[in-house]
Enzyme design. Structure first.
Site, PDB file in Angstrom:
ATOM      1  N   LEU A  13       0.821  -1.208   0.000  1.00 32.77           N
ATOM      2  CA  LEU A  13       0.000   0.000   0.000  1.00 32.77           C
ATOM      3  C   LEU A  13       0.859   1.265   0.000  1.00 32.77           C
ATOM      4  O   LEU A  13       0.543   2.253  -0.651  1.00 32.77           O
ATOM      5  CB  LEU A  13      -0.918  -0.020   1.225  1.00 32.77           C
ATOM      6  CG  LEU A  13      -1.745   1.225   1.509  1.00 32.77           C
ATOM      7  CD1 LEU A  13      -2.769   1.451   0.402  1.00 32.77           C
ATOM      8  CD2 LEU A  13      -2.461   1.094   2.844  1.00 32.77           C
ATOM      9  N   LYS A  76     -14.303   1.528  15.591  1.00 32.95           N
ATOM     10  CA  LYS A  76     -14.540   0.895  16.896  1.00 32.95           C
ATOM     11  C   LYS A  76     -14.066   1.837  17.994  1.00 32.95           C
ATOM     12  O   LYS A  76     -13.282   2.756  17.742  1.00 32.95           O
ATOM     13  CB  LYS A  76     -13.821  -0.457  16.980  1.00 32.95           C
ATOM     14  CG  LYS A  76     -12.315  -0.375  16.707  1.00 32.95           C
ATOM     15  CD  LYS A  76     -11.702  -1.755  16.546  1.00 32.95           C
ATOM     16  CE  LYS A  76     -10.214  -1.632  16.274  1.00 32.95           C
ATOM     17  NZ  LYS A  76      -9.567  -2.914  16.078  1.00 32.95           N
ATOM     18  N   ARG A 125      -7.175  -4.098   2.489  1.00 34.85           N
ATOM     19  CA  ARG A 125      -8.502  -4.719   2.646  1.00 34.85           C
ATOM     20  C   ARG A 125      -9.039  -4.257   4.003  1.00 34.85           C
ATOM     21  O   ARG A 125      -8.911  -4.964   5.010  1.00 34.85           O
ATOM     22  CB  ARG A 125      -8.410  -6.243   2.586  1.00 34.85           C
ATOM     23  CG  ARG A 125      -8.220  -6.767   1.194  1.00 34.85           C
ATOM     24  CD  ARG A 125      -8.323  -8.279   1.179  1.00 34.85           C
ATOM     25  NE  ARG A 125      -8.435  -8.766  -0.183  1.00 34.85           N
ATOM     26  CZ  ARG A 125      -8.891  -9.966  -0.507  1.00 34.85           C
ATOM     27  NH1 ARG A 125      -9.265 -10.805   0.431  1.00 34.85           N
ATOM     28  NH2 ARG A 125      -8.974 -10.337  -1.755  1.00 34.85           N
ATOM     29  N   ILE A 126      -9.593  -3.063   4.028  1.00 35.97           N
ATOM     30  CA  ILE A 126      -9.988  -2.414   5.282  1.00 35.97           C
ATOM     31  C   ILE A 126     -10.922  -3.280   6.127  1.00 35.97           C
ATOM     32  O   ILE A 126     -11.852  -3.880   5.623  1.00 35.97           O
ATOM     33  CB  ILE A 126     -10.628  -1.025   5.041  1.00 35.97           C
ATOM     34  CG1 ILE A 126     -11.786  -1.124   4.057  1.00 35.97           C
ATOM     35  CG2 ILE A 126      -9.581  -0.025   4.592  1.00 35.97           C
ATOM     36  CD1 ILE A 126     -12.546   0.171   3.874  1.00 35.97           C
ATOM     37  N   GLY A 127     -10.598  -3.340   7.421  1.00 33.65           N
ATOM     38  CA  GLY A 127     -11.426  -4.074   8.369  1.00 33.65           C
ATOM     39  C   GLY A 127     -11.289  -5.581   8.305  1.00 33.65           C
ATOM     40  O   GLY A 127     -11.934  -6.289   9.066  1.00 33.65           O
ATOM     41  N   CYS A 128     -10.452  -6.088   7.394  1.00 35.40           N
ATOM     42  CA  CYS A 128     -10.411  -7.537   7.170  1.00 35.40           C
ATOM     43  C   CYS A 128      -9.194  -8.243   7.752  1.00 35.40           C
ATOM     44  O   CYS A 128      -9.150  -9.457   7.790  1.00 35.40           O
ATOM     45  CB  CYS A 128     -10.499  -7.836   5.676  1.00 35.40           C
ATOM     46  SG  CYS A 128     -12.039  -7.266   4.975  1.00 35.40           S
ATOM     47  N   GLY A 129      -8.216  -7.483   8.209  1.00 35.30           N
ATOM     48  CA  GLY A 129      -7.040  -8.117   8.805  1.00 35.30           C
ATOM     49  C   GLY A 129      -7.346  -8.514  10.232  1.00 35.30           C
ATOM     50  O   GLY A 129      -8.158  -9.403  10.493  1.00 35.30           O
ATOM     51  N   LEU A 130      -6.743  -7.817  11.166  1.00 34.72           N
ATOM     52  CA  LEU A 130      -6.942  -8.100  12.586  1.00 34.72           C
ATOM     53  C   LEU A 130      -8.391  -7.873  13.030  1.00 34.72           C
ATOM     54  O   LEU A 130      -8.848  -8.471  13.988  1.00 34.72           O
ATOM     55  CB  LEU A 130      -6.006  -7.229  13.438  1.00 34.72           C
ATOM     56  CG  LEU A 130      -4.513  -7.458  13.202  1.00 34.72           C
ATOM     57  CD1 LEU A 130      -3.688  -6.409  13.937  1.00 34.72           C
ATOM     58  CD2 LEU A 130      -4.109  -8.856  13.655  1.00 34.72           C
ATOM     59  N   ASP A 131      -9.115  -7.001  12.320  1.00 30.34           N
ATOM     60  CA  ASP A 131     -10.500  -6.707  12.708  1.00 30.34           C
ATOM     61  C   ASP A 131     -11.488  -7.813  12.340  1.00 30.34           C
ATOM     62  O   ASP A 131     -12.584  -7.865  12.878  1.00 30.34           O
ATOM     63  CB  ASP A 131     -10.959  -5.382  12.093  1.00 30.34           C
ATOM     64  CG  ASP A 131     -10.409  -4.183  12.851  1.00 30.34           C
ATOM     65  OD1 ASP A 131     -10.008  -4.344  14.015  1.00 30.34           O
ATOM     66  OD2 ASP A 131     -10.403  -3.086  12.274  1.00 30.34           O
TER      67      ASP A 131
END
Length: 160
Positions: A13, A76, A125-131
């Protein structure tokens, strides 16, 4: 009216051209202590400035880096919490208002096409890794929020 384009590529990125504004998900506490948030903290800093904006979940904190914007989607309350699709949706809407509202303002002021700098966005990939959100649902949200806008989104799928 042109429609939003979402393109996925493999890569880093932070190699995105500076014509692209950037966005990622964070908690309202602005700890930025894990995952890609650490890279954003190290590259752009200004944590006190982000905290000062006092953004709640569903909003967006914004920094300017030269000619582009860095969007901190507050999805969050605390860094150990998890976002919902609703808070992500609301944060994306807040970002769109900033991006596209500025686009319309500039068109009105200059009565000519804008140079695409505010209409280009690079994201992970927003929100898709640790979240833990599901990418296909997030991608659908992006398409829904940005439909009928000329915004071009490049999604960087990280390859170590």
């Amino acid at each position: 009216m042109s429609t939003c384009k979402i393109k996925e590529i493999s890569g880093d990125l932070f190699s995105a051209n500076e014509k692209y504004s950037m966005a990622h998900c964070v908690a309202a506490d602005m700890r930025l202590g894990k995952g890609i948030a650490v890279k954003f903290r190290n590259k752009f800093g200004q944590i006190p400035k982000l905290k000062q904006q006092n953004v709640k979940p569903g909003g967006v904190a914004i920094l300017q880096d030269k000619s582009r914007f860095i969007y901190y989607l507050v999805t969050k309350e605390s860094s150990w919490g998890k976002p919902t699709y609703q808070t992500l949706h609301d944060s994306l809407q807040a970002m769109k208002t900033h991006m596209y509202g500025l686009f319309l303002l500039l068109i009105h002021l200059y009565s000519r096409q804008l140079k695409n700098d505010v209409c280009k966005l690079a994201i992970p990939r927003i929100g898709c890794g640790l979240d833990g959100l599901v990418w296909q649902k997030v991608k659908d949200l992006l398409q829904e929020v940005f439909k009928n806008t000329p915004i071009e989104i490049i999604v960087y799928n990280y390859v170590p």
